[in-house]
Design a protein around this motif. Structure first.
Motif, PDB file in Angstrom:
ATOM      1  N   LEU B  51       0.680  -1.269  -0.149  1.00 46.17           N
ATOM      2  CA  LEU B  51       0.125   0.017  -0.123  1.00 46.17           C
ATOM      3  C   LEU B  51       0.885   1.259  -0.153  1.00 46.17           C
ATOM      4  O   LEU B  51       1.878   1.226   0.594  1.00 46.17           O
ATOM      5  CB  LEU B  51      -1.061   0.025   1.254  1.00 46.17           C
ATOM      6  CG  LEU B  51      -1.772  -1.084   1.412  1.00 46.17           C
ATOM      7  CD1 LEU B  51      -2.523  -1.202   2.815  1.00 46.17           C
ATOM      8  CD2 LEU B  51      -2.932  -1.482   0.153  1.00 46.17           C
ATOM      9  N   PHE B  55      -2.024   5.556   3.206  1.00 46.39           N
ATOM     10  CA  PHE B  55      -1.490   4.250   4.049  1.00 46.39           C
ATOM     11  C   PHE B  55      -0.408   3.789   3.904  1.00 46.39           C
ATOM     12  O   PHE B  55       0.384   3.916   2.716  1.00 46.39           O
ATOM     13  CB  PHE B  55      -2.808   3.199   3.841  1.00 46.39           C
ATOM     14  CG  PHE B  55      -4.067   3.474   4.572  1.00 46.39           C
ATOM     15  CD1 PHE B  55      -4.476   3.313   5.912  1.00 46.39           C
ATOM     16  CD2 PHE B  55      -4.832   4.211   3.690  1.00 46.39           C
ATOM     17  CE1 PHE B  55      -5.730   3.702   6.243  1.00 46.39           C
ATOM     18  CE2 PHE B  55      -6.150   4.788   4.336  1.00 46.39           C
ATOM     19  CZ  PHE B  55      -6.659   4.574   5.699  1.00 46.39           C
ATOM     20  N   ARG B  56       0.512   2.819   4.634  1.00 45.27           N
ATOM     21  CA  ARG B  56       1.445   2.224   3.918  1.00 45.27           C
ATOM     22  C   ARG B  56       1.389   0.469   4.873  1.00 45.27           C
ATOM     23  O   ARG B  56       0.611   0.402   5.813  1.00 45.27           O
ATOM     24  CB  ARG B  56       2.728   2.939   4.880  1.00 45.27           C
ATOM     25  CG  ARG B  56       2.872   2.843   6.207  1.00 45.27           C
ATOM     26  CD  ARG B  56       4.085   3.643   6.812  1.00 45.27           C
ATOM     27  NE  ARG B  56       4.157   3.468   8.225  1.00 45.27           N
ATOM     28  CZ  ARG B  56       5.084   2.989   9.020  1.00 45.27           C
ATOM     29  NH1 ARG B  56       5.844   2.284   8.396  1.00 45.27           N
ATOM     30  NH2 ARG B  56       4.945   3.376  10.168  1.00 45.27           N
ATOM     31  N   GLY B  57       2.006  -0.301   4.250  1.00 41.90           N
ATOM     32  CA  GLY B  57       1.989  -1.660   4.684  1.00 41.90           C
ATOM     33  C   GLY B  57       1.668  -2.371   3.814  1.00 41.90           C
ATOM     34  O   GLY B  57       1.846  -2.167   2.470  1.00 41.90           O
ATOM     35  N   CYS B  58       1.209  -3.842   4.041  1.00 35.87           N
ATOM     36  CA  CYS B  58       0.887  -4.763   3.103  1.00 35.87           C
ATOM     37  C   CYS B  58      -0.539  -5.393   3.577  1.00 35.87           C
ATOM     38  O   CYS B  58      -0.897  -5.232   4.871  1.00 35.87           O
ATOM     39  CB  CYS B  58       2.010  -5.697   3.020  1.00 35.87           C
ATOM     40  SG  CYS B  58       2.172  -6.717   4.176  1.00 35.87           S
ATOM     41  N   THR B 127       5.009  -3.242   9.545  1.00 39.83           N
ATOM     42  CA  THR B 127       4.518  -1.787   9.581  1.00 39.83           C
ATOM     43  C   THR B 127       3.822  -1.639  11.018  1.00 39.83           C
ATOM     44  O   THR B 127       4.498  -0.961  11.819  1.00 39.83           O
ATOM     45  CB  THR B 127       3.413  -1.543   8.673  1.00 39.83           C
ATOM     46  OG1 THR B 127       3.854  -1.722   7.324  1.00 39.83           O
ATOM     47  CG2 THR B 127       2.759  -0.179   8.979  1.00 39.83           C
ATOM     48  N   ILE B 149      -1.272  -2.788   8.282  1.00 41.72           N
ATOM     49  CA  ILE B 149      -1.416  -1.387   7.669  1.00 41.72           C
ATOM     50  C   ILE B 149      -1.590  -0.220   8.720  1.00 41.72           C
ATOM     51  O   ILE B 149      -2.051  -0.555   9.652  1.00 41.72           O
ATOM     52  CB  ILE B 149      -2.416  -1.044   6.352  1.00 41.72           C
ATOM     53  CG1 ILE B 149      -3.861  -1.147   6.956  1.00 41.72           C
ATOM     54  CG2 ILE B 149      -2.276  -2.361   5.498  1.00 41.72           C
ATOM     55  CD1 ILE B 149      -4.869  -0.931   6.175  1.00 41.72           C
TER      56      ILE B 149
END
Lengths: 121, 153
Positions: B51, B55-58, B127, B149
């Motif tokens: 992502l 947002f960040r992460g997976c 994250t 996320i």
């Protein structure tokens, strides 16, 4: 009518191709399968399809950029977006670029067949 | 918003159950939803979406070979080769993440799927200290969705 299928997933391309063989869609004949926007642009130039199913999230060139190019070259092209992106903003963006319809994944065989019928009329 | 709320976690749970119900007419049963520790659940085939944007992460979907093979058969895909099994888990991850945009909108920018074969290598949370793990059962087989996320703003 000639159909081009654009999706980065092999199983989705294969599934759409199978559904397009249904007797209710006998006016459609598949002229190509593309796994990204760049391949789609090349195949459109070569095979001149009337209808395109278009995924949006793809490597190399995404669906929105591809729709813009295809419609600029052939404003009469019937593009059905078939995408998991379920937000209104994305659907509106695709329609503004010239897509004729939008079908969300996951879709049933019947939903896709009906959507293909609608955009190809 | 620094973290996911319970209602937002439900968006992903609903997306998973909707996917299996809609495509196979058989719902996936949610067995557990919890904050995972260091070892995240993982099976033979994993489809992972990263992502960006706000947002960040997976987000990843992981399932055993037998479940993915059965899913392909239900989709009337006769070719259950390794490439198509990997393709299938990527498509599930893509659909779950894409459907979540109905709630998050285009703030949730999703990548094309990355697919991973084999469960020998652990996936570490990158994250959140403790990502959300959803364990599900479809037919008789267990699978997992992991949501790692956070909002960037």
């Amino acid at each position: 009518m000639k159909l081009l299928i654009v999706d980065d997933s092999n199983i989705i391309r294969s599934r759409i191709a199978r559904i397009a063989l249904h007797p209710s869609l006998r006016q459609l004949s598949i002229v190509g399968l593309a796994k990204n926007g760049i391949e789609a642009v090349e195949l459109c130039q070569r095979n001149m399809p009337d209808v395109v199913t278009m995924d949006l999230t793809m490597p190399e060139m995404d669906g929105i950029a591809c729709i813009e190019i295809l419609i600029a070259r052939n404003p009469g092209l019937n593009i059905l977006v078939v995408s998991a992106l379920s937000d209104k903003v994305t659907a509106i963006a695709a329609l503004k670029k010239g897509a004729r319809g939008f079908l969300h994944k996951p879709f049933s065989d019947e939903q896709l067949a009906n959507a293909l019928l609608e955009v190809s009329q | 918003m620094a973290t996911l709320r319970e209602t937002e976690l439900k968006i992903f749970i609903d997306a998973v159950t909707h996917y299996f119900l809609h495509l196979t007419s058989e719902p996936a049963e949610i067995r557990a939803a919890y904050l995972a520790e260091t070892d995240l659940p993982r099976f033979d085939y994993t489809g992972l979406i990263t992502l960006s944007g706000q947002f960040r992460g997976c987000i990843y979907f992981s399932a055993p070979r037998i479940l993915v093979r059965e899913l392909l058969i239900r989709l009337q895909e006769p070719d259950t080769c390794e490439a198509n099994l990997l393709d299938a888990v990527g498509e599930v991850a893509n659909t779950i993440s894409g459907n979540a945009r109905q709630h998050f909108g285009d703030r949730l920018e999703i990548s094309v799927p990355i697919t991973i074969l084999g469960n020998t290598q652990q996936i570490k949370s990158s994250t959140r200290t403790r990502p959300f793990a959803i364990l599900l059962r479809w037919q008789r087989y267990e699978a997992a969705v992991v949501i790692d996320i956070e909002a960037t703003a």
